[in-house]
Design an enzyme around this catalytic site. Structure first.
Site, PDB file in Angstrom:
ATOM      1  N   ASN A 146      -6.921  -1.169 -20.267  1.00 25.71           N
ATOM      2  CA  ASN A 146      -7.499  -0.432 -19.188  1.00 25.71           C
ATOM      3  C   ASN A 146      -7.213  -0.901 -17.870  1.00 25.71           C
ATOM      4  O   ASN A 146      -7.673  -2.310 -17.764  1.00 25.71           O
ATOM      5  CB  ASN A 146      -8.956  -0.156 -19.503  1.00 25.71           C
ATOM      6  CG  ASN A 146      -8.909   0.667 -21.008  1.00 25.71           C
ATOM      7  OD1 ASN A 146      -8.456   1.365 -21.593  1.00 25.71           O
ATOM      8  ND2 ASN A 146     -10.198   0.232 -21.525  1.00 25.71           N
ATOM      9  N   HIS A 159      -7.428  -7.298 -19.637  1.00 25.49           N
ATOM     10  CA  HIS A 159      -7.496  -7.806 -21.000  1.00 25.49           C
ATOM     11  C   HIS A 159      -6.860  -6.557 -21.937  1.00 25.49           C
ATOM     12  O   HIS A 159      -6.984  -5.454 -21.575  1.00 25.49           O
ATOM     13  CB  HIS A 159      -8.811  -8.192 -21.388  1.00 25.49           C
ATOM     14  CG  HIS A 159     -10.064  -6.983 -21.024  1.00 25.49           C
ATOM     15  ND1 HIS A 159     -10.274  -6.678 -19.896  1.00 25.49           N
ATOM     16  CD2 HIS A 159     -10.466  -6.295 -21.909  1.00 25.49           C
ATOM     17  CE1 HIS A 159     -11.423  -5.722 -19.940  1.00 25.49           C
ATOM     18  NE2 HIS A 159     -11.510  -5.343 -21.292  1.00 25.49           N
ATOM     19  N   PHE A 160      -6.336  -7.327 -22.841  1.00 21.25           N
ATOM     20  CA  PHE A 160      -5.900  -6.458 -24.240  1.00 21.25           C
ATOM     21  C   PHE A 160      -6.827  -6.354 -25.001  1.00 21.25           C
ATOM     22  O   PHE A 160      -7.520  -7.304 -25.342  1.00 21.25           O
ATOM     23  CB  PHE A 160      -4.613  -6.968 -24.505  1.00 21.25           C
ATOM     24  CG  PHE A 160      -3.416  -6.702 -23.599  1.00 21.25           C
ATOM     25  CD1 PHE A 160      -2.482  -5.435 -23.710  1.00 21.25           C
ATOM     26  CD2 PHE A 160      -3.187  -7.373 -22.420  1.00 21.25           C
ATOM     27  CE1 PHE A 160      -1.452  -5.342 -22.878  1.00 21.25           C
ATOM     28  CE2 PHE A 160      -2.041  -7.059 -21.462  1.00 21.25           C
ATOM     29  CZ  PHE A 160      -1.304  -6.167 -21.763  1.00 21.25           C
ATOM     30  N   HIS A 161      -7.247  -5.274 -25.752  1.00 23.87           N
ATOM     31  CA  HIS A 161      -7.940  -5.060 -26.881  1.00 23.87           C
ATOM     32  C   HIS A 161      -6.984  -4.816 -28.141  1.00 23.87           C
ATOM     33  O   HIS A 161      -5.927  -4.240 -27.948  1.00 23.87           O
ATOM     34  CB  HIS A 161      -8.582  -3.862 -26.955  1.00 23.87           C
ATOM     35  CG  HIS A 161      -9.527  -3.651 -26.131  1.00 23.87           C
ATOM     36  ND1 HIS A 161     -10.924  -4.011 -26.271  1.00 23.87           N
ATOM     37  CD2 HIS A 161      -9.672  -3.332 -24.718  1.00 23.87           C
ATOM     38  CE1 HIS A 161     -11.630  -3.530 -25.183  1.00 23.87           C
ATOM     39  NE2 HIS A 161     -11.095  -3.217 -24.288  1.00 23.87           N
TER      40      HIS A 161
END
Length: 218
Positions: A146, A159-161
């Site tokens: 996001n 950040h990546f999930h």
């Protein structure tokens, strides 16, 4: 729309006091070439957990990966710590193994990361996906990223999930069925469970790196 507990501003209860040395969450080494924001929780994690060789991770009992190093903030279950990146378990996961991957330096959005960081993020999104699949046995997952408040990002640190998705027949899916699209009840990550899973994922990362090295020789 997926959000992490960090995105949602949730603060689980802190772990019990520890005798381990605790770096100050607002004090950063000004001689470091890495830029940090003292108010950013991800920068605190980046500063506390120093880089190690992911192909030879610290033992689960090592103080260098202790979840309590971020006391009095929520425990951090570190999975990866390189000169450019950090990865850790989400503290209120959507599923077992739900993790966050981010640049070590403070980069508010994806467009703020450097080319080297972008290349490293792309490399480790794949490696972490494979490692989480190995560690959990869950073969399907989402990768979500996001950018900005309108896109459900509250913590302004890129950040990546990576979110494993158990099959409906998997008993682990029972608690997470209602959160398929980021909604519904989310439970705080149990410290004992988180520490065990983090150790398994670190070991799986080393396995994936070894497999990659073997493939490169062919």
């Amino acid at each position: 729309m997926f959000t992490s507990p960090h995105d949602m501003g949730e603060q689980p209860k802190p772990p019990s006091p520890s005798t381990l040395p605790v770096p100050s969450p607002t004090t950063f080494d000004t001689s470091s070439p890495i830029s940090h924001d003292a108010s950013c929780p991800f920068c605190t994690i980046s500063k506390v957990y120093l880089p190690y060789d992911p192909s030879s991770p610290p033992a689960p009992s090592s103080k260098s990966v202790s979840p309590e190093l971020t006391f009095p903030n929520p425990s951090t279950f570190i999975l990866l710590s390189t000169p450019l990146l950090t990865a850790f378990l989400d503290i209120m996961p959507l599923s077992p193994g739900h993790l966050l991957l981010c640049p070590r330096a403070h980069r508010p959005k994806l467009t703020d990361v450097t080319p080297d960081e972008a290349a490293e993020l792309g490399k480790y999104v794949r490696i972490l996906s494979a490692a989480v699949s190995k560690a959990t046995g869950i073969q399907d997952w989402n990768v979500v990223q996001n950018n900005g408040a309108a896109a459900a990002q509250v913590v302004p640190h890129c950040h990546f999930h990576i979110i494993p998705r158990p099959e409906l027949r998997d008993k682990r899916a029972e608690r997470f069925t209602s959160t398929m699209f980021g909604r519904g009840q989310r439970d705080e990550l149990d410290d004992e469970e988180g520490e065990k899973l983090a150790g398994e994922i670190r070991a799986a990362i080393a396995e994936v790196l070894l497999e990659d090295a073997e493939k490169a020789k062919l």
